[in-house]
Design a protein around this motif. Structure first.
Motif, PDB file in Angstrom:
ATOM      1  N   LEU A  95      22.659  14.937   7.217  1.00 49.39           N
ATOM      2  CA  LEU A  95      23.441  13.562   6.206  1.00 49.39           C
ATOM      3  C   LEU A  95      24.473  14.114   5.629  1.00 49.39           C
ATOM      4  N   LYS A  96      24.751  15.859   5.510  1.00 50.05           N
ATOM      5  CA  LYS A  96      25.987  16.637   5.634  1.00 50.05           C
ATOM      6  C   LYS A  96      27.185  16.654   5.834  1.00 50.05           C
ATOM      7  N   ASP A  97      26.149  16.094   7.268  1.00 51.71           N
ATOM      8  CA  ASP A  97      28.032  15.805   8.924  1.00 51.71           C
ATOM      9  C   ASP A  97      27.996  15.431   8.946  1.00 51.71           C
ATOM     10  N   ASP A  98      27.115  13.951   8.642  1.00 52.79           N
ATOM     11  CA  ASP A  98      27.477  12.444   8.944  1.00 52.79           C
ATOM     12  C   ASP A  98      27.012  11.532   7.754  1.00 52.79           C
ATOM     13  N   ARG A  99      27.623  11.139   6.775  1.00 52.89           N
ATOM     14  CA  ARG A  99      27.366  10.537   5.483  1.00 52.89           C
ATOM     15  C   ARG A  99      26.960   9.413   5.711  1.00 52.89           C
ATOM     16  N   ASP A 100      27.423   8.785   7.522  1.00 51.45           N
ATOM     17  CA  ASP A 100      27.067   7.311   7.355  1.00 51.45           C
ATOM     18  C   ASP A 100      26.088   6.819   8.573  1.00 51.45           C
ATOM     19  N   ILE A 101      24.477   7.668   8.985  1.00 52.48           N
ATOM     20  CA  ILE A 101      23.409   7.583   9.316  1.00 52.48           C
ATOM     21  C   ILE A 101      23.263   6.244   8.695  1.00 52.48           C
ATOM     22  N   GLN A 102      23.013   5.604   9.950  1.00 53.47           N
ATOM     23  CA  GLN A 102      21.544   4.475   9.464  1.00 53.47           C
ATOM     24  C   GLN A 102      19.706   4.629   9.396  1.00 53.47           C
ATOM     25  N   PHE A 103      19.572   4.396   8.587  1.00 56.98           N
ATOM     26  CA  PHE A 103      17.621   5.321   8.767  1.00 56.98           C
ATOM     27  C   PHE A 103      17.510   3.071   8.905  1.00 56.98           C
ATOM     28  N   TYR A 104      15.759   3.202  10.024  1.00 56.90           N
ATOM     29  CA  TYR A 104      15.304   2.045   9.807  1.00 56.90           C
ATOM     30  C   TYR A 104      13.844   2.180   9.296  1.00 56.90           C
ATOM     31  N   LEU A 105      13.309   1.840   9.012  1.00 54.18           N
ATOM     32  CA  LEU A 105      12.420   2.095   7.873  1.00 54.18           C
ATOM     33  C   LEU A 105      11.279   0.802   7.865  1.00 54.18           C
ATOM     34  N   GLU A 106      10.079   1.235   8.512  1.00 54.82           N
ATOM     35  CA  GLU A 106       8.682  -0.266   8.625  1.00 54.82           C
ATOM     36  C   GLU A 106       7.680   0.134   8.449  1.00 54.82           C
ATOM     37  N   THR A 107       6.532  -0.335   6.612  1.00 55.08           N
ATOM     38  CA  THR A 107       5.960   0.051   6.602  1.00 55.08           C
ATOM     39  C   THR A 107       4.869  -1.730   6.172  1.00 55.08           C
ATOM     40  N   HIS A 108       3.645  -0.859   6.471  1.00 52.83           N
ATOM     41  CA  HIS A 108       2.896  -2.662   6.210  1.00 52.83           C
ATOM     42  C   HIS A 108       1.840  -2.732   4.933  1.00 52.83           C
ATOM     43  N   CYS A 109       2.332  -1.988   4.171  1.00 54.38           N
ATOM     44  CA  CYS A 109       1.248  -1.694   2.663  1.00 54.38           C
ATOM     45  C   CYS A 109       1.031  -3.087   1.745  1.00 54.38           C
ATOM     46  N   GLU A 110       0.390  -2.984   1.287  1.00 57.80           N
ATOM     47  CA  GLU A 110       0.185  -4.346   0.789  1.00 57.80           C
ATOM     48  C   GLU A 110      -0.794  -4.258  -0.644  1.00 57.80           C
ATOM     49  N   MET A 111      -0.899  -4.655  -1.959  1.00 61.13           N
ATOM     50  CA  MET A 111      -1.640  -5.027  -2.486  1.00 61.13           C
ATOM     51  C   MET A 111      -2.295  -5.633  -3.027  1.00 61.13           C
ATOM     52  N   LEU A 112      -3.202  -5.713  -2.495  1.00 60.16           N
ATOM     53  CA  LEU A 112      -4.800  -7.476  -3.064  1.00 60.16           C
ATOM     54  C   LEU A 112      -5.397  -6.939  -4.325  1.00 60.16           C
ATOM     55  N   GLU A 113      -5.752  -8.294  -3.840  1.00 64.21           N
ATOM     56  CA  GLU A 113      -6.710  -8.518  -5.471  1.00 64.21           C
ATOM     57  C   GLU A 113      -7.432  -7.463  -6.011  1.00 64.21           C
ATOM     58  N   ASP A 114      -7.541  -7.284  -6.894  1.00 67.84           N
ATOM     59  CA  ASP A 114      -8.436  -6.331  -7.227  1.00 67.84           C
ATOM     60  C   ASP A 114      -9.905  -6.394  -6.554  1.00 67.84           C
ATOM     61  N   ALA A 115     -10.428  -4.938  -5.951  1.00 70.09           N
ATOM     62  CA  ALA A 115     -12.034  -5.017  -5.775  1.00 70.09           C
ATOM     63  C   ALA A 115     -13.319  -4.511  -6.709  1.00 70.09           C
ATOM     64  N   PRO A 116     -14.409  -4.701  -6.728  1.00 67.43           N
ATOM     65  CA  PRO A 116     -15.576  -4.611  -6.726  1.00 67.43           C
ATOM     66  C   PRO A 116     -16.044  -3.000  -6.661  1.00 67.43           C
ATOM     67  N   SER A 117     -15.738  -2.016  -7.585  1.00 68.63           N
ATOM     68  CA  SER A 117     -16.642  -0.841  -7.691  1.00 68.63           C
ATOM     69  C   SER A 117     -17.485  -0.244  -8.768  1.00 68.63           C
ATOM     70  N   PHE A 118     -17.283   1.093  -8.065  1.00 68.71           N
ATOM     71  CA  PHE A 118     -18.641   1.984  -9.280  1.00 68.71           C
ATOM     72  C   PHE A 118     -18.305   2.967  -9.734  1.00 68.71           C
ATOM     73  N   ASN A 119     -18.282   3.553 -10.540  1.00 73.45           N
ATOM     74  CA  ASN A 119     -19.000   5.384 -11.288  1.00 73.45           C
ATOM     75  C   ASN A 119     -20.111   5.264 -10.245  1.00 73.45           C
ATOM     76  N   VAL A 120     -20.923   6.609 -10.227  1.00 73.68           N
ATOM     77  CA  VAL A 120     -21.646   6.697  -9.957  1.00 73.68           C
ATOM     78  C   VAL A 120     -22.742   8.148 -11.108  1.00 73.68           C
ATOM     79  N   ILE A 121     -23.625   7.666 -11.138  1.00 78.14           N
ATOM     80  CA  ILE A 121     -23.948   8.377 -12.618  1.00 78.14           C
ATOM     81  C   ILE A 121     -25.241   9.146 -12.421  1.00 78.14           C
ATOM     82  N   GLY A 122     -25.290  10.273 -12.728  1.00 77.52           N
ATOM     83  CA  GLY A 122     -26.753  11.099 -12.717  1.00 77.52           C
ATOM     84  C   GLY A 122     -26.973  11.867 -13.862  1.00 77.52           C
ATOM     85  N   GLN A 123     -28.364  11.841 -14.177  1.00 74.71           N
ATOM     86  CA  GLN A 123     -28.544  12.662 -16.021  1.00 74.71           C
ATOM     87  C   GLN A 123     -29.926  13.069 -15.155  1.00 74.71           C
TER      88      GLN A 123
END
Ligand SMILES: [Zn+2]
Length: 476
Positions: free
Chosen positions: A254-282
């Protein structure tokens, strides 16, 4: 039942040889003749360390968690398998009770691999760079985003550029973790706001995405993920981390070339909350069963690597404290609980649920200890609580110093136990040497082979020694 593996998988493959107390018997034969009540603190602490170093099971447990389950982000099949792993492991050790505590967790998925590409550099033409979507980020969608880049080192610098320069761009946050800081958590703390809040700061000025220098040391070839926090009422934009090696390369281009173009592709997403657990031993206390000492780590990890240091280590150490006591025939006066919290990495729902239920049941947690700084060699404990409780803990320093536990100077507990603070619980964090932690933190490199057996077992013994003192003397 749980996703992915048949039940017998655990019965046969996770069966950890629990009660092989022969060596322990010889170690503690002198103690058992007089009973633990008359054993000096010094001898008993030595007994704990001897048992952990000769017959510790932390490393074996961590191996099974890392290799049979692997990474385990909240809501994923890996997390469900980890819950069953925790329950079976503690069941096999024969603790007084083992149970699951239901909790709903955020469910974010990465989807197919990210693409980050310099498209038209005058120097190198087109080149793929190593990036990783940040946890919780929205995706770009299959069409991706093509845009110019603006590099900044701080939010102040970003604001100086202003909307007219930032609009339509990908903001590249490139402030390194300060390598001169000896306290690596301070170095992390000095840079991590870029990852946590950078997306919203950039979105306010019209940016289309952010790329954040990984929270790691210079010249790493892999990227560090970690949570992004979208501010309410601000447009959400995709956020990724870039490896430090490629952050430096991009900065140079970028120091030599401020006009660089960047291509970004991500496929992540937030779904509905899911059931899970804490695991406890005593293990139930024999005299003051209503006074609870809780020890724990978090069972979830990011969806790369194996979550070995972060925080498989803390989970197996918590289990190992109970197992060591049982193997030694030490019967605690107070109730000792190991909790494997779910969802520390991207929500803290497990820690919050645990505290909520403790409050509803009016349980009295006198102290909570968390190990979540990696399975490295002991240095000490951090603490937060009343001055009187801190003074009492510091009084035990002479007993713990021979085991390299000398640093009791830092304030703090742990993320998962934090929600217990309003109930007056003393919070304590296991403090190991952290010089290597941020080489692995939240990366593909956080794997079992990065953990040293001796260092891991010393951590378990350190926690067991402190729990023993808390149990014997309480905090009043
Ligand atoms: Zn962690």
């Amino acid at each position: 039942m749980f996703l992915g593996f048949p039940d017998r998988f655990f019965t046969f493959q996770f069966k950890i040889d629990v009660m092989k107390p022969l060596l322990a018997v010889t170690l503690f034969v002198c103690l058992s003749t007089v009973g633990y009540s008359q054993t000096t603190d010094k001898d008993l602490i030595k007994g704990i360390f001897d048992a952990a170093l000769k017959e510790g099971k932390s490393y074996q447990m961590l191996h099974s968690l890392c290799t049979k389950v692997g990474h385990r982000l909240s809501g994923s099949p890996g997390a469900a398998a980890a819950v069953e792993w925790g329950r079976h492991t503690m069941d096999d050790f024969g603790f007084d009770s083992v149970w699951l505590q239901p909790v709903m967790v955020p469910h974010w998925v990465r989807g197919q691999a990210e693409v980050g590409r310099v498209v038209n550099s005058k120097k190198i033409g087109s080149k793929d760079l190593t990036i990783l979507a940040l946890g919780g980020s929205i995706g770009t969608g299959p069409a991706g985003i093509s845009a110019g880049i603006i590099e900044v080192k701080s939010f102040d610098e970003l604001k100086q550029y202003g909307e007219k320069n930032v609009q339509g761009k990908i903001v590249f946050f490139n402030r390194p973790m300060d390598p001169t800081k000896i306290n690596t958590f301070a170095a992390y703390g000095g840079a991590v706001e870029q990852r946590a809040n950078g997306a919203s700061e950039a979105a306010k000025l019209g940016a289309v995405a952010v790329m954040v220098r990984s929270m790691g040391w210079t010249n790493e070839t892999y990227a560090h993920t970690g949570g992004v926090r979208y501010a309410p009422m601000v447009r959400q934009i995709p956020a990724v981390a870039i490896s430090t090696q490629h952050a430096d390369l991009l900065s140079k281009l970028l120091k030599d070339d401020r006009d660089i173009q960047f291509y970004l592709e991500t496929h992540c997403e937030m779904l509905e909350d899911a059931p899970s657990f804490n695991v406890i031993g005593q293990i139930k206390g024999s005299e003051y069963k209503d006074e609870i000492i809780v020890i724990g780590g978090h069972l979830d990890s990011w969806d790369v690597g194996q979550g070995a240091h972060d925080d498989g280590a803390g989970c197996v150490q918590a289990i190992e404290v109970l197992r060591l006591f049982k193997m030694m025939g030490y019967k605690p006066k107070r109730t000792i609980r190991a909790v494997l919290y779910m969802n520390e990495e991207n929500g803290l729902r497990g820690g919050q649920k645990y505290a909520e239920i403790a409050k509803a049941k009016r349980e009295n947690h006198i102290a909570a200890i968390e190990s979540d700084r990696g399975g490295f060699a002991p240095r000490g404990f951090t603490m937060s609580g009343s001055d009187a409780a801190k003074a009492k803990l510091k009084n035990w320093k002479a007993l713990l110093e021979p085991y390299d536990l000398w640093d009791f100077s830092q304030e703090g507990g742990g993320a998962d136990i934090g929600p217990l603070a309003p109930q007056g619980t003393m919070l304590i964090g296991y403090l190991p040497d952290s010089q290597r932690y941020f080489s692995y933190h939240h990366t593909q490199e956080d794997t079992f082979d990065k953990v040293d057996k001796r260092e891991l077992e010393l951590g378990s013994a350190s926690m067991a020694a402190l729990v023993f003192l808390l149990d014997r003397y309480g905090l009043k």
